[in-house]
Design an enzyme around this catalytic site. Structure first.
Site, PDB file in Angstrom:
ATOM      1  NE  ARG A 258      -2.334   0.600   3.776  1.00  0.00           N
ATOM      2  CZ  ARG A 258      -1.689   1.243   4.768  1.00  0.00           C
ATOM      3  NH1 ARG A 258      -1.298   2.484   4.610  1.00  0.00           N
ATOM      4  NH2 ARG A 258      -1.424   0.609   5.897  1.00  0.00           N
ATOM      5  CG  HIS A 262      -6.055   1.713   6.587  1.00  0.00           C
ATOM      6  ND1 HIS A 262      -6.135   0.412   6.121  1.00  0.00           N
ATOM      7  CD2 HIS A 262      -7.210   1.932   7.267  1.00  0.00           C
ATOM      8  CE1 HIS A 262      -7.279  -0.118   6.502  1.00  0.00           C
ATOM      9  NE2 HIS A 262      -7.952   0.782   7.196  1.00  0.00           N
ATOM     10  CE1 TYR A 271       1.392   2.233   8.552  1.00  0.00           C
ATOM     11  CE2 TYR A 271       0.180   3.869   9.829  1.00  0.00           C
ATOM     12  CZ  TYR A 271       0.318   3.096   8.694  1.00  0.00           C
ATOM     13  OH  TYR A 271      -0.601   3.206   7.679  1.00  0.00           O
TER      14      TYR A 271
END
Length: 360
Positions: A258, A262, A271
Site C-alpha cells: 500500500r 490506509h 509507523y
C-alpha cells in the site's frame, strides 16, 4: 504454471514479469491480444487517477473518508480480468481496479465514498456485492454464494478479497474451512499490502506466508507477486478454472504494498519509514507494465498522455455530477436494512428527523 511447484511454505513467489518489465517465464505469458493489454493498462491508469482525484476531493472537504488503492492496481485488475461474466465478485473496500473490470460504474463508486446509499446499488447485470466493511466478513459471504452455486448446479465461480489483517479474523478461517469441506467454487485472494492499518504483517502472524494458511484447510495456496499483472491474471485464471471444474477453492496471497495511507484518516509516517515506501515505488505495478508494453511497441507515450487526459476529464465530470445532484434522502439511510423497516429503525428515523429539524 502448476500450483504444486509453488509451495507457500518455501516462500517462493510466482512471477512472470520482473521490476523492469522483462519476461521471466515466456511459457507462462498469458495469451492476450494487444487490445486487451492496452485495456488492462488503461484500467490501471483509470484506477490511479480515480484515487488521486478522490484524495484531492477528500482533502478539500468534498468527499468523506476514502481508502486509496495506489500500488495495488495489478493485484486487482489482473485477478478480476480472469473472471467470466457470470462469476461473482465479493469485495471488501479496497478493490477499485476489480470493480472497474467487473463493470461497476465510477458514479456508483464515488457515490459510496460520498456517503450516498445508492453507491451500494449495483446495475442488474453486474454481479458484484456491495462493500463489506466488517473485516473478513465478505469471505463468509463468498463461501455461502459458492455453496449455493453447488446446490443449484451452477458453474459460476466466486472471487473475493481481503487484506492481510483480515487473516487474523475468525471469519477468514471459518470461510476457508466451509469452502474446502463443501468444495465451494471460490477463489480467496489476500491483498497482502504489508500493513493492517498501522500493524505490520510481521506483527500479525508467525506464519512464513499468509498463503500457507490454506494447507490447514486442505486447499491449494500460492504466493504471487501482486505487482505483476500477468502473474496475478495467470494464477487467478488457473484457480478459477479449477473451481469451475468442481475441484474446490484456492487461496492466493498477492504480495504487494500500500503506497498510500490506509484511509484518508491515517498517517502512515507514524509507523513506517519513507525509505521503505520509496523502495516499493520502484516496484510500481503500473510502471512495470508500462515498461513491458513500451518494449513490445504496444504502447506509445502519445497514446498514454491522450488517454490520461480523457480519463481525468471523465473522473472530474463524474464527481461534479454527484456533487451537484446527489443529496442523500434521510429515509435511504434506514429503509434498506430489512424488507420492511422494523419498529426500532422507524423510531430511530423519527428521532433523527427531529434532531435535524431542531438544528435548523
Amino acid at each position: 504454471m502448476r500450483f504444486e511447484d509453488y509451495n507457500p511454505l518455501e516462500e517462493k513467489h510466482y512471477s512472470i514479469l520482473n521490476v523492469d518489465g522483462e519476461v521471466l517465464k515466456e511459457e507462462d505469458l498469458p495469451s492476450l491480444s494487444n487490445d486487451e493489454l492496452l485495456y488492462l493498462y488503461k484500467t490501471m491508469l483509470y484506477s490511479r487517477i480515480i484515487d488521486e482525484k478522490a484524495l484531492s476531493y477528500q482533502r478539500q472537504g468534498r468527499m468523506l473518508t476514502y481508502a486509496p488503492n495506489i500500488g495495488q492496481e495489478a493485484a486487482q485488475v489482473g485477478s478480476a480480468y480472469a473472471m467470466e461474466k457470470e462469476d461473482w465478485l465479493v469485495p471488501a473496500f479496497r478493490e477499485l481496479g476489480a470493480w472497474l473490470i467487473r463493470g461497476v460504474p465510477l458514479k456508483n463508486i464515488y457515490l459510496y465514498w460520498y456517503g450516498n446509499e445508492w453507491g451500494s446499488y449495483m446495475p442488474e447485470d453486474v454481479k458484484v456485492l456491495p462493500v463489506s466493511v466488517p473485516i473478513a466478513s465478505q469471505y463468509q459471504h463468498a463461501a455461502g454464494i459458492g455453496m449455493a452455486n453447488n446446490i443449484k448446479g451452477e458453474k459460476n465461480v466466486v472471487v473475493t478479497y481481503v487484506g492481510d489483517g483480515g487473516t487474523s479474523h475468525g471469519d477468514f478461517h471459518e470461510a476457508l474451512n466451509f469452502a474446502a469441506v463443501f468444495k465451494a467454487p471460490v477463489v480467496f485472494i489476500i491483498q497482502n499490502n504489508q500493513y493492517a492499518i498501522s500493524v505490520s504483517r510481521k506483527q500479525q502472524t508467525m506464519s512464513k506466508t499468509l498463503a500457507q494458511k490454506a494447507i490447514a484447510y486442505g486447499m491449494p495456496g500460492i504466493v504471487v507477486d501482486g505487482n505483476d499483472i500477468f502473474a496475478m491474471y495467470s494464477a487467478t485464471k488457473e484457480a478459477i478454472d479449477r473451481a469451475r471444474n468442481g475441484e474446490g477453492p484456492t487461496l492466493i496471497e498477492a504480495f504487494t504494498y500500500r503506497l498510500g495511507a490506509h484511509t484518508t484518516s491515517d498517517d502512515p509516517t507514524l509507523y513506517r519509514k519513507d525509505e521503505e515506501v520509496q523502495e516499493w515505488w520502484k516496484k510500481d505495478p503500473i510502471l512495470r507494465f508500462k515498461k513491458y508494453l513500451l518494449n513490445k511497441n504496444i504502447l506509445t507515450e502519445e497514446w498514454e498522455e491522450k488517454t490520461k487526459k480523457e480519463l481525468e476529464i471523465d473522473v472530474m465530470s463524474t464527481f461534479e455530477e454527484i456533487e451537484n445532484k446527489s443529496d442523500t434522502l434521510i429515509e435511504d439511510i434506514f429503509k434498506y436494512h430489512y424488507e420492511t423497516m422494523p419498529p426500532q429503525l422507524e423510531e430511530q428515523l423519527e428521532d433523527y428527523k427531529a434532531f435535524l429539524e431542531g438544528g435548523k
